[in-house]
Design an enzyme around this catalytic site. Structure first.
Site, PDB file in Angstrom:
ATOM      1  N   LYS A  79       0.810  -1.238   0.000  1.00  0.00           N
ATOM      2  CA  LYS A  79       0.000   0.000   0.000  1.00  0.00           C
ATOM      3  C   LYS A  79       0.838   1.281   0.000  1.00  0.00           C
ATOM      4  O   LYS A  79       0.357   2.332  -0.413  1.00  0.00           O
ATOM      5  CB  LYS A  79      -0.947   0.019   1.209  1.00  0.00           C
ATOM      6  N   GLY A 139      -5.121   2.336  19.284  1.00  0.00           N
ATOM      7  CA  GLY A 139      -4.093   1.774  18.421  1.00  0.00           C
ATOM      8  C   GLY A 139      -3.429   2.870  17.617  1.00  0.00           C
ATOM      9  O   GLY A 139      -3.979   3.975  17.483  1.00  0.00           O
ATOM     10  N   ARG A 164      -0.331   1.534  23.347  1.00  0.00           N
ATOM     11  CA  ARG A 164       0.647   0.948  24.270  1.00  0.00           C
ATOM     12  C   ARG A 164       1.989   1.657  24.086  1.00  0.00           C
ATOM     13  O   ARG A 164       2.612   2.065  25.056  1.00  0.00           O
ATOM     14  CB  ARG A 164       0.764  -0.547  23.944  1.00  0.00           C
ATOM     15  N   THR A 165       2.426   1.800  22.839  1.00  0.00           N
ATOM     16  CA  THR A 165       3.670   2.511  22.544  1.00  0.00           C
ATOM     17  C   THR A 165       3.281   3.954  22.211  1.00  0.00           C
ATOM     18  O   THR A 165       2.860   4.251  21.092  1.00  0.00           O
ATOM     19  CB  THR A 165       4.384   1.855  21.343  1.00  0.00           C
ATOM     20  N   VAL A 166       3.406   4.831  23.184  1.00  0.00           N
ATOM     21  CA  VAL A 166       2.835   6.174  23.034  1.00  0.00           C
ATOM     22  C   VAL A 166       3.545   6.978  21.941  1.00  0.00           C
ATOM     23  O   VAL A 166       2.929   7.815  21.274  1.00  0.00           O
ATOM     24  CB  VAL A 166       2.775   6.889  24.411  1.00  0.00           C
ATOM     25  N   GLY A 258     -16.074  -4.282  11.653  1.00  0.00           N
ATOM     26  CA  GLY A 258     -15.452  -3.678  10.473  1.00  0.00           C
ATOM     27  C   GLY A 258     -15.891  -4.266   9.138  1.00  0.00           C
ATOM     28  O   GLY A 258     -15.310  -3.947   8.101  1.00  0.00           O
TER      29      GLY A 258
HETATM   30  P1  ATR Z   1      -2.399  -1.868  11.149  1.00  0.00           P
HETATM   31  O1  ATR Z   1      -1.381  -1.320  10.194  1.00  0.00           O
HETATM   32  O2  ATR Z   1      -3.262  -2.967  10.594  1.00  0.00           O
HETATM   33  O3  ATR Z   1      -3.212  -0.804  11.803  1.00  0.00           O
HETATM   34  P2  ATR Z   1      -0.189  -2.444  12.964  1.00  0.00           P
HETATM   35  O4  ATR Z   1       0.629  -1.419  12.310  1.00  0.00           O
HETATM   36  O5  ATR Z   1       0.363  -3.825  13.100  1.00  0.00           O
HETATM   37  O6  ATR Z   1      -1.616  -2.637  12.297  1.00  0.00           O
HETATM   38  O7  ATR Z   1      -0.606  -1.879  14.411  1.00  0.00           O
HETATM   39  C1  ATR Z   1      -1.140  -2.683  15.364  1.00  0.00           C
HETATM   40  C2  ATR Z   1      -1.628  -1.867  16.557  1.00  0.00           C
HETATM   41  O8  ATR Z   1      -2.117  -2.795  17.507  1.00  0.00           O
HETATM   42  C3  ATR Z   1      -0.566  -1.060  17.246  1.00  0.00           C
HETATM   43  O9  ATR Z   1      -1.178   0.082  17.780  1.00  0.00           O
HETATM   44  C4  ATR Z   1      -0.116  -2.005  18.370  1.00  0.00           C
HETATM   45  O10 ATR Z   1       0.428  -1.368  19.504  1.00  0.00           O
HETATM   46  P3  ATR Z   1       2.000  -0.981  19.546  1.00  0.00           P
HETATM   47  O11 ATR Z   1       2.158   0.195  18.637  1.00  0.00           O
HETATM   48  O12 ATR Z   1       2.255  -0.643  20.969  1.00  0.00           O
HETATM   49  O13 ATR Z   1       2.739  -2.199  19.082  1.00  0.00           O
HETATM   50  C5  ATR Z   1      -1.429  -2.613  18.738  1.00  0.00           C
HETATM   51  N1  ATR Z   1      -1.285  -3.916  19.401  1.00  0.00           N
HETATM   52  C6  ATR Z   1      -1.169  -5.112  18.809  1.00  0.00           C
HETATM   53  N2  ATR Z   1      -1.074  -6.086  19.727  1.00  0.00           N
HETATM   54  C7  ATR Z   1      -1.103  -5.488  20.958  1.00  0.00           C
HETATM   55  C8  ATR Z   1      -1.083  -5.944  22.306  1.00  0.00           C
HETATM   56  N3  ATR Z   1      -0.980  -7.244  22.599  1.00  0.00           N
HETATM   57  N4  ATR Z   1      -1.169  -5.037  23.298  1.00  0.00           N
HETATM   58  C9  ATR Z   1      -1.278  -3.713  23.017  1.00  0.00           C
HETATM   59  N5  ATR Z   1      -1.322  -3.219  21.767  1.00  0.00           N
HETATM   60  C10 ATR Z   1      -1.248  -4.090  20.741  1.00  0.00           C
END
Ligand code: ATR
Length: 298
Positions: A79, A139, A164-166, A258
């Site tokens: 993408k 997220g 989670r990751t601010v 979704g």
């Molecule tokens: P996409 O591009 O489909 O939106 P991605 O880039 O893989 O997906 O992002 C996944 C999101 O889910 C992120 O916000 C991730 O948090 P982190 O940025 O802290 O990694 C969140 N996420 C996935 N698994 C998680 C978990 N077990 N606990 C907390 N956050 C999670």
């Protein structure tokens, strides 16, 4: 998948081809969406998938144009990469930094992001209003980034990205605020989200937490958080009703999955390619075909 069989029997010398590039693509529901739409609307078009390796994206886009392919969808992992090989890019897709639809124009393809148009149409259909409302985005991945741009473009009163990751939430806030020259989007940690003031938030869940087979999981477990939410959308559709949606439902709040976002991203691409308008009735029929193909009985 009666619709699909009918399309395949109807392929003629005049039939236009559309397809999906990505890797993997075999699991995609997009052929059901587009072949059903083509059948229902009597449009001479067939849609299939093309598995494209990372180093072949340019060749795929140029080859598709040379073969007079009408339009393409693009999925993971191409993408972003595809944006380097387009004639034009829609401004919202450019801002988001991801393109999932290519429409044929003079000399190449124009890129759009109909994922986000799909979500906008789902929200409209379900009467979930972004304009003048506060939004929580749970997220901070690619989907969250696109949704933050959508919320800014549709006049949300505030946008809070919870992650989670601010730092990743801060990146999204910086990108959207910078693009629009505003101070609308802020980033918070999950702990900080529990202390948010206000109510009536539109909450959009974009993480993979709660996705099959992890169906009993939800990123924010504290039920008090959900009291501040007026309506919720989980971009997951497997399971059909996620834990996030169940918590909201138990509090009497509307919550949507979704699957309509997926439907309407396809509908929007089909409309762009064929310069047509798909009615609600047609879209509902495609939705039923999708559910049948996916084995969803709810
Ligand atoms: P996409 O591009 O489909 O939106 P991605 O880039 O893989 O997906 O992002 C996944 C999101 O889910 C992120 O916000 C991730 O948090 P982190 O940025 O802290 O990694 C969140 N996420 C996935 N698994 C998680 C978990 N077990 N606990 C907390 N956050 C999670």
């Amino acid at each position: 998948m009666k619709g699909l069989v009918k399309s395949l029997n109807n392929i003629k010398g005049t039939t236009r081809v559309c397809g999906l590039i990505g890797n993997p693509v075999g699991h995609s529901i997009s052929p059901v969406i587009h072949n059903t739409l083509a059948d229902l609307m009597g449009i001479d078009l067939v849609y299939t998938t093309f598995k494209v390796e990372d180093d072949q994206v340019e060749a795929a886009v140029k080859g598709a144009y040379a073969l007079d392919i009408l339009g393409m969808n693009v999925t993971v992992p191409h993408k972003q990469a595809v944006m380097g090989y387009l004639k034009e890019i829609d401004p919202l897709a450019e801002a988001i930094g991801a393109v999932n639809t290519l429409a044929r124009v003079d000399g190449g393809y124009k890129g759009y992001n109909t994922d986000i148009l799909g979500l906008a149409r789902e929200l409209e259909e379900e009467n979930v209003c972004i304009k003048d409302n506060p939004v929580l985005i749970i997220g901070a991945g690619g989907a969250a980034r696109a949704i933050a741009f959508l919320c800014a473009s549709r006049g949300a009163s505030s946008v809070t990205v919870i992650n989670r990751t601010v730092e990743k939430a801060q990146n999204i806030a910086g990108a959207v605020n910078g693009y629009y020259g505003i101070d609308l989007v802020k980033a918070v940690s999950i702990d900080q989200a529990l202390d948010l003031k206000g109510d009536g938030y539109v909450a959009i869940q974009t993480t993979s937490v709660g996705l099959y087979p992890d169906v009993d999981n939800v990123l924010i477990k504290d039920e008090n958080f959900y009291r501040k939410v007026g309506a919720g959308v989980d971009i997951i559709y497997n399971p059909y009703t996620t834990r996030f949606m169940k918590i909201l439902g138990e509090q009497g709040k509307p919550a949507y999955n979704g699957l309509k976002m997926l439907l309407y991203q396809g509908v929007a691409a089909f409309e762009i390619w064929n310069n047509c308008s798909v009615s609600k009735d047609m879209a509902d029929r495609v939705y039923e075909s999708m559910k049948e193909a996916m084995g969803i009985n709810e």
